[in-house]
Enzyme design. Structure first.
Site, PDB file in Angstrom:
ATOM      1  CB  VAL A   1      -1.012   0.081   1.184  1.00  0.00           C
ATOM      2  CG1 VAL A   1      -2.004  -1.058   1.129  1.00  0.00           C
ATOM      3  CG2 VAL A   1      -0.317   0.167   2.521  1.00  0.00           C
ATOM      4  CE  LYS A   2       2.386   1.948   4.691  1.00  0.00           C
ATOM      5  NZ  LYS A   2       3.173   1.397   5.762  1.00  0.00           N
TER       6      LYS A   2
END
Ligand SMILES: *Cc1c(COP(=O)(O)O)cnc(C)c1O
Length: 426
Positions: free
Chosen positions: A207-208
């Site tokens: 998700v980063k």
């Protein structure tokens, strides 16, 4: 792509909620985040799989030096998660039993957990309500003779007030650790995140901003910290297998209690390839956020978090605040209805001290974080990721307007009910 006329858009806003059986606005649903992996990234990984060396080796060295260059730090040490990066940073800063580390109340639990791994005590500090960044006034109030470090979190992707934190840190002889798991690619007064604090931790979770599957990195300008973390990620040994192979020796010594936090070359190859896309992806995130800001300016009931003038924001998250009680609803109901519209909303985060583990850990110690408490009830993270389009932002905003329309109408109907009864009695 389907294009709706203003009339059709208005109709969508007035239609029955998806949670009540109506048609969802986003179909297929939009997640709150999703990784982008390109063919070149896949090729980079398969090349390593065909090579003789899979674990920590030449690709790790390449990834670390490219990363250090990008964030303008002299050193970068890779590890196998953002959590391991925080643990290595807390270790390098010399935090041990009896030491206190000031951490923000609203962050991912790993920020505080890293302090506990080293036997230290996280001291929860309140945040600014408009940014959810560490309140520097509160930091000063929490300093005691036991304070060893400040662990600042660049919430959502906006850097903390580092010049103030540095000033406080220098005055009280504290290490400054930055949890920049949200803020890769951002700047504070023209300095890159990763080049400001004594130690800065990053995450490469999918998700980063960029991903290695799982992975992390710590940047620092100190060769001493670099050495300590390289030892720490490898069981506390003074050399690694690759070095020993090259030197033709078998001998090593364990100097510290370390862990196996090494990143394999397979993942470093992915990270190195992903790093080439970072600046483009950050720009896309900023464009999406600007579009949200513009569209939400007309919706007085939604407050995006504030953007400070002396920083750039890399928007790992796009967070808004809503006073749900004013709409005659609560976050749980609103959240469920928005998810049903196909909008992958999330909440970042439950104040760390509220978790049962921390309640037990804190025993009867009082945590006084009124802003964190209030903001927690009001925050929602809206979808933002590089593959998203401006039209997706428009759909999310339309879904928000649809809910607002519904709750306003329901509130009015409930408000009118007693009056209608009294009319009937006349
Ligand atoms: C993602 C994240 C971490 C942990 O990173 P992992 O790579 O999942 O271990 C720590 N702190 C913050 C603020 C994060 O967002």
């Amino acid at each position: 792509m389907e294009i709706l006329t203003p009339e059709e858009q208005e109709k969508q806003i007035e239609a029955p909620l998806a949670v009540d059986g109506g048609k969802p606005i986003c179909s297929p649903p939009l997640p709150y985040s999703r990784q982008t992996v390109l063919e070149v990234d896949i090729d980079a990984v398969t090349a390593v799989l065909r090579s003789p060396w899979l674990t920590t080796g030449p690709k790790v060295v390449e990834f670390e030096s490219a990363f250090a260059k990008l964030v303008n730090a002299s050193h970068a040490v890779s590890v196998n998660s953002g959590t391991a990066a925080l643990h290595a940073a807390v270790f390098a800063a010399g935090v041990g039993p009896g030491d206190e580390v000031i951490v923000p109340a609203i962050t991912f639990a790993a920020s505080a957990n890293a302090v506990i791994y080293q036997g230290g005590t996280p001291v929860f500090c309140d945040v600014e309500p408009d940014t959810l960044l560490l309140s520097t006034d509160q930091v000063v109030r929490l300093i005691t003779p036991k304070t060893k470090a400040i662990l600042a979190v660049d919430y959502a992707g906006q850097p903390c007030d580092y010049s103030e934190l540095k000033r406080i840190g220098e005055k009280h002889n504290l290490a400054l650790i930055s949890d920049a798991c949200h803020s890769l690619g951002s700047t504070y007064r023209n300095q890159s995140t990763g080049s400001i604090a004594d130690l800065t931790a990053f995450s490469f979770h999918p998700v980063k901003h960029i991903t290695t599957g799982e992975g992390g990195m710590v940047s620092t300008s100190s060769p001493i910290f670099e050495k300590r973390m390289k030892t720490f990620r490898n069981h506390g040994l003074d050399s690694d297998p690759k070095e020993r192979e090259e030197k033709g020796t078998w001998y090593y010594e364990m100097r510290d209690l370390g862990f196996n936090y090494r990143m394999p070359d397979i993942q470093a190859a992915l990270g190195l390839s992903q790093l080439q896309h970072l600046l483009d992806w950050v720009k896309i995130r900023q464009t999406l956020a600007t579009h949200y800001n513009q569209l939400l300016r007309e919706e007085a009931w939604i407050q995006p978090l504030a953007l400070k003038k002396d920083r750039t924001h890399s928007y790992h998250l796009y967070v808004v605040r809503i006073d749900f009680s004013k709409l005659g609803t609560n976050r749980a109901e609103f959240f469920k209805a928005l998810r049903a519209e196909g909008v992958g909303v999330n909440v970042h985060y439950i104040p760390v001290y509220r978790h049962p583990y921390y309640q037990k850990h804190l025993q009867d110690k009082i945590v006084d974080c009124p802003n964190a408490e209030l903001c927690y009830e009001q925050i929602l993270s809206l979808p933002i990721f590089p593959a998203m389009r401006l039209s997706d932002v428009e759909k999310v905003v339309r879904a928000l307007k649809k809910l607002h329309h519904f709750f306003a109408r329901r509130g009015a109907a409930q408000g009118n009910t007693p009056r209608r009864f009294s009319n009937e009695n006349q």
